[in-house]
Design a protein around this motif. Structure first.
Motif, PDB file in Angstrom:
ATOM      1  N   VAL A 119       0.854  -1.194   0.000  1.00  0.00           N
ATOM      2  CA  VAL A 119       0.000   0.000   0.000  1.00  0.00           C
ATOM      3  C   VAL A 119       0.890   1.243   0.000  1.00  0.00           C
ATOM      4  O   VAL A 119       1.811   1.365   0.799  1.00  0.00           O
ATOM      5  CB  VAL A 119      -0.938   0.013   1.227  1.00  0.00           C
ATOM      6  CG1 VAL A 119      -1.750   1.298   1.271  1.00  0.00           C
ATOM      7  CG2 VAL A 119      -1.855  -1.199   1.224  1.00  0.00           C
ATOM      8  N   LYS A 120       0.606   2.180  -0.929  1.00  0.00           N
ATOM      9  CA  LYS A 120       1.375   3.420  -1.012  1.00  0.00           C
ATOM     10  C   LYS A 120       0.532   4.645  -0.678  1.00  0.00           C
ATOM     11  O   LYS A 120       1.048   5.739  -0.558  1.00  0.00           O
ATOM     12  CB  LYS A 120       1.950   3.589  -2.429  1.00  0.00           C
ATOM     13  CG  LYS A 120       2.978   2.552  -2.802  1.00  0.00           C
ATOM     14  CD  LYS A 120       4.197   2.576  -1.953  1.00  0.00           C
ATOM     15  CE  LYS A 120       5.164   3.643  -2.365  1.00  0.00           C
ATOM     16  NZ  LYS A 120       6.414   3.637  -1.612  1.00  0.00           N
ATOM     17  N   GLY A 121      -0.776   4.472  -0.566  1.00  0.00           N
ATOM     18  CA  GLY A 121      -1.685   5.572  -0.285  1.00  0.00           C
ATOM     19  C   GLY A 121      -3.102   5.029  -0.249  1.00  0.00           C
ATOM     20  O   GLY A 121      -3.311   3.814  -0.317  1.00  0.00           O
ATOM     21  N   LYS A 122      -4.083   5.919  -0.185  1.00  0.00           N
ATOM     22  CA  LYS A 122      -5.471   5.483  -0.055  1.00  0.00           C
ATOM     23  C   LYS A 122      -5.894   4.534  -1.176  1.00  0.00           C
ATOM     24  O   LYS A 122      -6.518   3.519  -0.939  1.00  0.00           O
ATOM     25  CB  LYS A 122      -6.394   6.702  -0.019  1.00  0.00           C
ATOM     26  CG  LYS A 122      -7.845   6.329   0.193  1.00  0.00           C
ATOM     27  CD  LYS A 122      -8.724   7.539   0.274  1.00  0.00           C
ATOM     28  CE  LYS A 122     -10.170   7.114   0.459  1.00  0.00           C
ATOM     29  NZ  LYS A 122     -11.076   8.242   0.379  1.00  0.00           N
ATOM     30  N   ASN A 123      -5.585   4.864  -2.408  1.00  0.00           N
ATOM     31  CA  ASN A 123      -5.963   4.037  -3.552  1.00  0.00           C
ATOM     32  C   ASN A 123      -4.762   3.599  -4.385  1.00  0.00           C
ATOM     33  O   ASN A 123      -4.927   3.113  -5.490  1.00  0.00           O
ATOM     34  CB  ASN A 123      -6.935   4.806  -4.460  1.00  0.00           C
ATOM     35  CG  ASN A 123      -8.205   5.174  -3.727  1.00  0.00           C
ATOM     36  OD1 ASN A 123      -8.855   4.327  -3.150  1.00  0.00           O
ATOM     37  ND2 ASN A 123      -8.533   6.457  -3.723  1.00  0.00           N
ATOM     38  N   ALA A 124      -3.560   3.799  -3.863  1.00  0.00           N
ATOM     39  CA  ALA A 124      -2.337   3.544  -4.627  1.00  0.00           C
ATOM     40  C   ALA A 124      -1.538   2.387  -4.041  1.00  0.00           C
ATOM     41  O   ALA A 124      -1.463   2.228  -2.821  1.00  0.00           O
ATOM     42  CB  ALA A 124      -1.485   4.806  -4.658  1.00  0.00           C
ATOM     43  N   TYR A 125      -0.942   1.613  -4.942  1.00  0.00           N
ATOM     44  CA  TYR A 125      -0.181   0.437  -4.538  1.00  0.00           C
ATOM     45  C   TYR A 125       1.091   0.337  -5.369  1.00  0.00           C
ATOM     46  O   TYR A 125       1.118   0.728  -6.529  1.00  0.00           O
ATOM     47  CB  TYR A 125      -1.002  -0.844  -4.774  1.00  0.00           C
ATOM     48  CG  TYR A 125      -2.334  -0.834  -4.068  1.00  0.00           C
ATOM     49  CD1 TYR A 125      -2.465  -1.351  -2.801  1.00  0.00           C
ATOM     50  CD2 TYR A 125      -3.449  -0.277  -4.684  1.00  0.00           C
ATOM     51  CE1 TYR A 125      -3.693  -1.333  -2.154  1.00  0.00           C
ATOM     52  CE2 TYR A 125      -4.674  -0.244  -4.050  1.00  0.00           C
ATOM     53  CZ  TYR A 125      -4.797  -0.771  -2.778  1.00  0.00           C
ATOM     54  OH  TYR A 125      -6.008  -0.734  -2.152  1.00  0.00           O
ATOM     55  N   GLU A 126       2.128  -0.197  -4.738  1.00  0.00           N
ATOM     56  CA  GLU A 126       3.338  -0.571  -5.461  1.00  0.00           C
ATOM     57  C   GLU A 126       3.309  -2.082  -5.595  1.00  0.00           C
ATOM     58  O   GLU A 126       3.190  -2.799  -4.602  1.00  0.00           O
ATOM     59  CB  GLU A 126       4.595  -0.140  -4.709  1.00  0.00           C
ATOM     60  CG  GLU A 126       5.873  -0.521  -5.425  1.00  0.00           C
ATOM     61  CD  GLU A 126       7.105  -0.166  -4.613  1.00  0.00           C
ATOM     62  OE1 GLU A 126       7.715   0.876  -4.904  1.00  0.00           O
ATOM     63  OE2 GLU A 126       7.433  -0.931  -3.686  1.00  0.00           O
ATOM     64  N   VAL A 127       3.414  -2.559  -6.830  1.00  0.00           N
ATOM     65  CA  VAL A 127       3.324  -3.987  -7.091  1.00  0.00           C
ATOM     66  C   VAL A 127       4.665  -4.509  -7.587  1.00  0.00           C
ATOM     67  O   VAL A 127       5.309  -3.886  -8.431  1.00  0.00           O
ATOM     68  CB  VAL A 127       2.239  -4.295  -8.143  1.00  0.00           C
ATOM     69  CG1 VAL A 127       2.220  -5.780  -8.502  1.00  0.00           C
ATOM     70  CG2 VAL A 127       0.871  -3.855  -7.653  1.00  0.00           C
ATOM     71  N   THR A 128       5.086  -5.626  -7.036  1.00  0.00           N
ATOM     72  CA  THR A 128       6.204  -6.378  -7.584  1.00  0.00           C
ATOM     73  C   THR A 128       5.575  -7.546  -8.323  1.00  0.00           C
ATOM     74  O   THR A 128       4.653  -8.190  -7.806  1.00  0.00           O
ATOM     75  CB  THR A 128       7.143  -6.891  -6.475  1.00  0.00           C
ATOM     76  OG1 THR A 128       7.610  -5.765  -5.725  1.00  0.00           O
ATOM     77  CG2 THR A 128       8.324  -7.647  -7.049  1.00  0.00           C
TER      78      THR A 128
END
Length: 193
Positions: A119-128
């Motif tokens: 999780v990077k923010g409310k609606n943001a994600y960092e995906v590997t």
């Protein structure tokens, strides 16, 4: 002391029952392939080209509304240049589908499988994830945002890691203005069912 012990035991039991009966809502949302698109943009010394490629299938996994995984399969036979027309478009589309680039006759799909989501923010994600192109799988990182049933993801891909070396100044000398940069961009606009 006995009273304090009983209170502690009571609180522990309440906490245990609360955790035991709390369920995580897991969802697998399919990607609506007819309403989603993937745009690509590749760069060369003298400019750039852009186009689209179709999604064959895919889904995003959500746990309690938060992204937890996913997978996307791309139909590589649908590579389509959108900034050219006529003969030049047909030549570039054909060249991109050839063995110099994506070799779609042998490798007609590419896949992106999510392996880790942060999780990077409310609606943001960092995906590997694991990106497979031309049968070669490499780890990639990218950002994805999800708003309701819409998701947007963008990533940079180094084509040379997938044995796509045509026109790369990393492998060939004296290309001058014929050089094509190693990285290209992908932007996916996903509509979920």
């Amino acid at each position: 002391m006995k009273n304090l012990f009983n209170k502690g035991l009571g609180i522990a039991l309440i906490a245990l029952f609360t955790v035991s009966f709390t369920t995580i809502k897991k969802e697998r949302k399919q990607i609506n392939i007819s309403e989603s698109n993937v745009e690509w943009k590749a760069y060369k010394v003298t400019g750039s080209h852009k186009g689209i490629v179709n999604i064959k299938s895919g889904y995003l996994s959500l746990d309690d509304g938060k992204l937890s995984g996913g997978s996307i399969t791309i139909d590589m036979t649908t590579i389509n240049t959108t900034d050219l027309t006529g003969e030049y478009k047909n030549k570039l589309d054909g060249h991109l589908k050839s063995g110099d680039f994506f070799g779609v006759e042998k490798y007609n799909t590419s896949t992106l499988d999510f392996t880790k989501v942060k999780v990077k923010g409310k609606n943001a994600y960092e995906v590997t994830g694991k990106l497979t192109i031309k049968g070669i799988t490499k780890s990639v990182k990218f950002l994805i945002s999800i708003y309701g049933n819409k998701a947007t993801a963008s990533l940079k891909v180094d084509r040379t890691k997938y044995d796509i070396k045509y026109g790369s100044s990393s492998f060939f000398d004296n290309l001058k203005d014929k050089a094509i940069y190693d990285e290209f961009d992908l932007v996916a606009e996903l509509q979920l069912k």
